[in-house]
Design an enzyme around this catalytic site. Structure first.
Site, short mmCIF file in Angstrom:
data_model
loop_
_atom_site.label_atom_id
_atom_site.label_comp_id
_atom_site.label_asym_id
_atom_site.label_seq_id
_atom_site.Cartn_x
_atom_site.Cartn_y
_atom_site.Cartn_z
N GLY A 31 0.79 -1.22 0.00
CA GLY A 31 0.00 0.00 0.00
C GLY A 31 0.82 1.27 0.00
O GLY A 31 2.03 1.26 0.29
N ASN A 32 0.17 2.36 -0.36
CA ASN A 32 0.79 3.68 -0.39
C ASN A 32 -0.29 4.75 -0.34
O ASN A 32 -1.43 4.50 -0.72
CB ASN A 32 1.68 3.86 -1.65
CG ASN A 32 1.27 2.96 -2.78
OD1 ASN A 32 0.29 3.24 -3.44
ND2 ASN A 32 1.98 1.84 -2.96
N SER A 75 6.67 2.90 -5.41
CA SER A 75 6.75 2.38 -6.78
C SER A 75 5.48 2.71 -7.58
O SER A 75 5.48 2.63 -8.80
CB SER A 75 6.96 0.86 -6.75
OG SER A 75 5.94 0.28 -5.95
N GLU A 76 4.41 3.09 -6.87
CA GLU A 76 3.15 3.44 -7.56
C GLU A 76 3.00 4.95 -7.73
O GLU A 76 1.90 5.45 -7.94
CB GLU A 76 1.94 2.90 -6.77
CG GLU A 76 1.90 1.41 -6.56
CD GLU A 76 1.74 0.57 -7.84
OE1 GLU A 76 1.73 1.16 -8.94
OE2 GLU A 76 1.65 -0.65 -7.72
N HIS A 96 -4.13 -3.26 0.12
CA HIS A 96 -4.32 -4.65 -0.30
C HIS A 96 -5.32 -5.31 0.65
O HIS A 96 -5.00 -6.30 1.30
CB HIS A 96 -3.00 -5.42 -0.27
CG HIS A 96 -1.97 -4.96 -1.26
ND1 HIS A 96 -0.74 -5.57 -1.42
CD2 HIS A 96 -1.98 -3.94 -2.17
CE1 HIS A 96 -0.05 -4.94 -2.36
NE2 HIS A 96 -0.77 -3.95 -2.83
N HIS A 157 -4.40 -7.81 -7.04
CA HIS A 157 -3.51 -6.82 -6.42
C HIS A 157 -4.16 -6.12 -5.23
O HIS A 157 -3.76 -6.34 -4.09
CB HIS A 157 -3.07 -5.81 -7.50
CG HIS A 157 -2.06 -4.83 -7.06
ND1 HIS A 157 -1.30 -4.08 -7.94
CD2 HIS A 157 -1.67 -4.42 -5.82
CE1 HIS A 157 -0.49 -3.29 -7.26
NE2 HIS A 157 -0.69 -3.48 -5.98
P1 13P Z 1 5.62 0.65 -2.45
O1 13P Z 1 6.14 0.15 -1.12
O2 13P Z 1 6.73 0.93 -3.43
O3 13P Z 1 4.69 1.82 -2.26
O4 13P Z 1 4.80 -0.52 -3.11
C1 13P Z 1 3.83 -1.23 -2.37
C2 13P Z 1 2.68 -1.64 -3.24
O5 13P Z 1 1.62 -1.87 -2.70
C3 13P Z 1 2.83 -1.74 -4.71
O6 13P Z 1 1.59 -1.78 -5.33
#
Ligand code: 13P
Length: 215
Positions: A31-32, A75-76, A96, A157
């Site tokens: 998550g983010n 990463s998102e 998630h 996901h």
């Molecule tokens: P990050 O830790 O890079 O935010 O990624 C976690 C994630 O849930 C990717 O979808």
């Protein structure tokens, strides 16, 4: 040094992460969270454990996703800035959650099982599977939000929810998880009764008549 709006917002994002962690929808570094402040975006760093989030775990990027301050952003990041560029959203929450992942595995949408879906823009679409952090996933999610969805299920996901504020985005993430819980429970008993688009329009009219701010 004076505390700036950005510093305060970084703390707010971290506090929301800790709150989300308590609900077990962001297990194992998943998550983010981000919030838009003008033409900057405050976003959680990559690989963050939500339960331990602090203001230092929140980086600053521009609307192209370029890092301005802090550690390597999520990463998102492309997905978050893609939502901001395509909609009026001011905050985005990706988790998630167990129920939203489960529904996204088998269903192309959350159908109209409850009138509260009005808050999420109606039926919640499921976007196809693309690897995390990819442009394809960012584009599919951004397109769904641009079409009016305040929440989207990501197949295999998780989910993405957005709102006009950090509080609203978190509320929409919770609503998404709750309605998926309800749908799964009903499905295990039989075929759920569904509302029509017309029913939802009637709810919108009623909310306006009765002056319900958030329906
Ligand atoms: P990050 O830790 O890079 O935010 O990624 C976690 C994630 O849930 C990717 O979808």
């Amino acid at each position: 040094m004076p505390i700036t709006e950005i510093d305060q917002m970084r703390e707010s994002v971290a506090a929301k992460c800790r709150e989300i962690a308590a609900r077990e929808v962001a297990v194992g570094g998943a998550g983010n969270v981000s919030v838009r402040v003008g033409d900057q975006v405050l976003i959680t760093r990559s690989n963050l454990r939500f339960e331990a989030a602090t203001a230092e775990d929140v980086s600053v990027v521009d609307l192209d996703g370029k890092l301005l301050e802090g550690e390597r952003p999520s990463s998102e990041t492309g997905l978050h800035v893609g939502v901001y560029r395509r909609s009026g959203a001011e905050a985005v929450v990706h988790t998630h959650g167990r129920s939203s992942v489960a529904v996204g595995l088998v269903s192309d949408e959350i159908p109209l099982v409850h009138y509260n879906l009005l808050r999420l823009g109606g039926r919640v679409p499921t976007v196809p599977y693309f690897v995390f952090g990819s442009k394809e996933l960012a584009d599919a999610t951004g397109d769904a939000v641009a079409a009016g969805a305040a929440a989207v299920l990501l197949r295999n996901h998780g989910s993405v929810a957005c709102g006009r504020s950090l509080d609203e985005a978190v509320e929409h993430a919770e609503m998404t998880e709750w309605v998926c819980d309800v749908y799964l429970a009903a499905k295990s008993l039989g075929e759920p009764s569904l509302l029509t688009s017309q029913d939802l329009e009637e709810v919108a009219g009623q909310a306006t008549r009765l002056a319900y701010g958030g329906h």
